[in-house]
Write a protein that holds these residues in place. Structure first.
Motif, mmCIF file in Angstrom:
data_model
loop_
_atom_site.group_PDB
_atom_site.id
_atom_site.type_symbol
_atom_site.label_atom_id
_atom_site.label_comp_id
_atom_site.label_asym_id
_atom_site.label_seq_id
_atom_site.Cartn_x
_atom_site.Cartn_y
_atom_site.Cartn_z
ATOM 1 N N MET A 292 0.835 -1.213 0.000
ATOM 2 C CA MET A 292 0.000 0.000 0.000
ATOM 3 C C MET A 292 0.864 1.255 0.000
ATOM 4 O O MET A 292 0.588 2.211 -0.722
ATOM 5 C CB MET A 292 -0.938 0.007 1.214
ATOM 6 C CG MET A 292 -2.083 -0.952 1.089
ATOM 7 S SD MET A 292 -3.199 -1.050 2.512
ATOM 8 C CE MET A 292 -2.878 0.370 3.488
ATOM 9 N N PHE A 293 1.913 1.250 0.810
ATOM 10 C CA PHE A 293 2.824 2.387 0.852
ATOM 11 C C PHE A 293 3.479 2.605 -0.510
ATOM 12 O O PHE A 293 3.526 3.723 -1.023
ATOM 13 C CB PHE A 293 3.894 2.179 1.923
ATOM 14 C CG PHE A 293 5.007 3.185 1.860
ATOM 15 C CD1 PHE A 293 4.831 4.453 2.375
ATOM 16 C CD2 PHE A 293 6.220 2.878 1.257
ATOM 17 C CE1 PHE A 293 5.851 5.403 2.302
ATOM 18 C CE2 PHE A 293 7.234 3.804 1.178
ATOM 19 C CZ PHE A 293 7.053 5.072 1.705
ATOM 20 N N LEU A 294 3.983 1.517 -1.093
ATOM 21 C CA LEU A 294 4.643 1.618 -2.398
ATOM 22 C C LEU A 294 3.664 2.055 -3.479
ATOM 23 O O LEU A 294 4.030 2.835 -4.367
ATOM 24 C CB LEU A 294 5.287 0.280 -2.768
ATOM 25 C CG LEU A 294 6.492 -0.122 -1.926
ATOM 26 C CD1 LEU A 294 6.885 -1.559 -2.219
ATOM 27 C CD2 LEU A 294 7.648 0.825 -2.157
ATOM 28 N N ASN A 295 2.428 1.582 -3.412
ATOM 29 C CA ASN A 295 1.422 1.982 -4.386
ATOM 30 C C ASN A 295 1.194 3.491 -4.315
ATOM 31 O O ASN A 295 1.108 4.170 -5.342
ATOM 32 C CB ASN A 295 0.121 1.227 -4.175
ATOM 33 C CG ASN A 295 -0.864 1.443 -5.289
ATOM 34 O OD1 ASN A 295 -0.522 1.893 -6.376
ATOM 35 N ND2 ASN A 295 -2.114 1.124 -5.030
ATOM 36 N N SER A 296 1.109 4.008 -3.102
ATOM 37 C CA SER A 296 0.944 5.451 -2.932
ATOM 38 C C SER A 296 2.144 6.203 -3.506
ATOM 39 O O SER A 296 1.989 7.216 -4.206
ATOM 40 C CB SER A 296 0.780 5.772 -1.445
ATOM 41 O OG SER A 296 0.721 7.149 -1.234
ATOM 42 N N MET A 297 3.332 5.688 -3.244
ATOM 43 C CA MET A 297 4.553 6.330 -3.738
ATOM 44 C C MET A 297 4.617 6.272 -5.273
ATOM 45 O O MET A 297 4.879 7.276 -5.927
ATOM 46 C CB MET A 297 5.775 5.626 -3.142
ATOM 47 C CG MET A 297 7.079 6.322 -3.416
ATOM 48 S SD MET A 297 8.454 5.570 -2.538
ATOM 49 C CE MET A 297 8.601 4.006 -3.373
ATOM 50 N N LEU B 102 -1.598 -0.966 -13.083
ATOM 51 C CA LEU B 102 -0.190 -1.301 -13.267
ATOM 52 C C LEU B 102 0.623 -0.966 -12.021
ATOM 53 O O LEU B 102 1.418 -1.785 -11.552
ATOM 54 C CB LEU B 102 0.381 -0.571 -14.485
ATOM 55 C CG LEU B 102 1.833 -0.881 -14.836
ATOM 56 C CD1 LEU B 102 1.991 -2.342 -15.225
ATOM 57 C CD2 LEU B 102 2.297 0.023 -15.971
ATOM 58 N N THR B 103 0.417 0.215 -11.462
ATOM 59 C CA THR B 103 1.166 0.592 -10.259
ATOM 60 C C THR B 103 0.776 -0.303 -9.088
ATOM 61 O O THR B 103 1.617 -0.615 -8.244
ATOM 62 C CB THR B 103 0.978 2.076 -9.883
ATOM 63 O OG1 THR B 103 -0.404 2.355 -9.706
ATOM 64 C CG2 THR B 103 1.567 2.995 -10.912
ATOM 65 N N ASP B 104 -0.482 -0.738 -9.028
ATOM 66 C CA ASP B 104 -0.912 -1.648 -7.973
ATOM 67 C C ASP B 104 -0.156 -2.974 -8.076
ATOM 68 O O ASP B 104 0.342 -3.499 -7.080
ATOM 69 C CB ASP B 104 -2.423 -1.875 -8.054
ATOM 70 C CG ASP B 104 -2.957 -2.653 -6.875
ATOM 71 O OD1 ASP B 104 -2.569 -2.345 -5.727
ATOM 72 O OD2 ASP B 104 -3.770 -3.569 -7.094
ATOM 73 N N GLU B 105 -0.055 -3.513 -9.275
ATOM 74 C CA GLU B 105 0.664 -4.775 -9.470
ATOM 75 C C GLU B 105 2.166 -4.612 -9.239
ATOM 76 O O GLU B 105 2.802 -5.486 -8.659
ATOM 77 C CB GLU B 105 0.394 -5.345 -10.868
ATOM 78 C CG GLU B 105 -1.015 -5.867 -11.037
ATOM 79 C CD GLU B 105 -1.414 -6.911 -10.006
ATOM 80 O OE1 GLU B 105 -0.628 -7.861 -9.763
ATOM 81 O OE2 GLU B 105 -2.501 -6.775 -9.420
ATOM 82 N N PHE C 140 6.805 -5.710 -5.982
ATOM 83 C CA PHE C 140 7.970 -5.111 -5.341
ATOM 84 C C PHE C 140 8.010 -5.489 -3.861
ATOM 85 O O PHE C 140 9.060 -5.867 -3.332
ATOM 86 C CB PHE C 140 7.900 -3.591 -5.519
ATOM 87 C CG PHE C 140 9.209 -2.877 -5.387
ATOM 88 C CD1 PHE C 140 9.572 -2.286 -4.185
ATOM 89 C CD2 PHE C 140 10.076 -2.770 -6.456
ATOM 90 C CE1 PHE C 140 10.769 -1.613 -4.050
ATOM 91 C CE2 PHE C 140 11.269 -2.095 -6.342
ATOM 92 C CZ PHE C 140 11.629 -1.516 -5.132
ATOM 93 N N ALA C 141 6.863 -5.406 -3.182
ATOM 94 C CA ALA C 141 6.794 -5.746 -1.757
ATOM 95 C C ALA C 141 7.091 -7.231 -1.537
ATOM 96 O O ALA C 141 7.800 -7.597 -0.598
ATOM 97 C CB ALA C 141 5.438 -5.389 -1.189
#
Length: 114
Positions: free
Chosen positions: A50-55, A82-85, A90-91
């Protein structure tokens, strides 16, 4: 495999120091059932995703579409998916380390309860 996971997460490393065992976490892991550990690991990875998706969303918010799709409403939806995936992938691959700290904190809290 579980031993490898536990060994890798029970070692603390500061960028300027040598790795050293995290005895507090190792002790807490003995008090928390393995099923609970797996659940907490998943929750920690979800939090990091979730943090990475926001970033990633902020990072790509100013990019306009180009190519055959141009700057259409569909481009925004596609980019969001795409950013969600990317974030989840990444996580799961280790991310930026947030999930390890979240995992450690949650395990220590869980061990104090039990």
């Amino acid at each position: 495999m579980a031993g490898g996971i536990i060994n890798s997460i029970t070692t603390y490393a500061h960028p300027l120091t040598v790795k050293r065992p995290d005895t507090q976490l190792a002790e807490a892991l003995t008090k928390v059932p393995e099923a609970t550990q797996k659940k907490i690991r998943g929750q920690a990875q979800d939090f990091e995703a979730m943090f990475l998706n926001s970033m990633f969303s902020q990072m790509t918010s100013g990019i306009k579409g180009e190519g055959p799709f141009g700057d259409t409403p569909g481009t925004g939806v596609w980019r969001s998916m795409l950013t969600d995936e990317y974030s989840k992938s990444f996580a799961k691959a280790g991310g930026v380390g947030i999930s390890n700290d979240v995992f450690r904190t949650l395990i220590l809290q869980q061990a104090k309860r039990g």
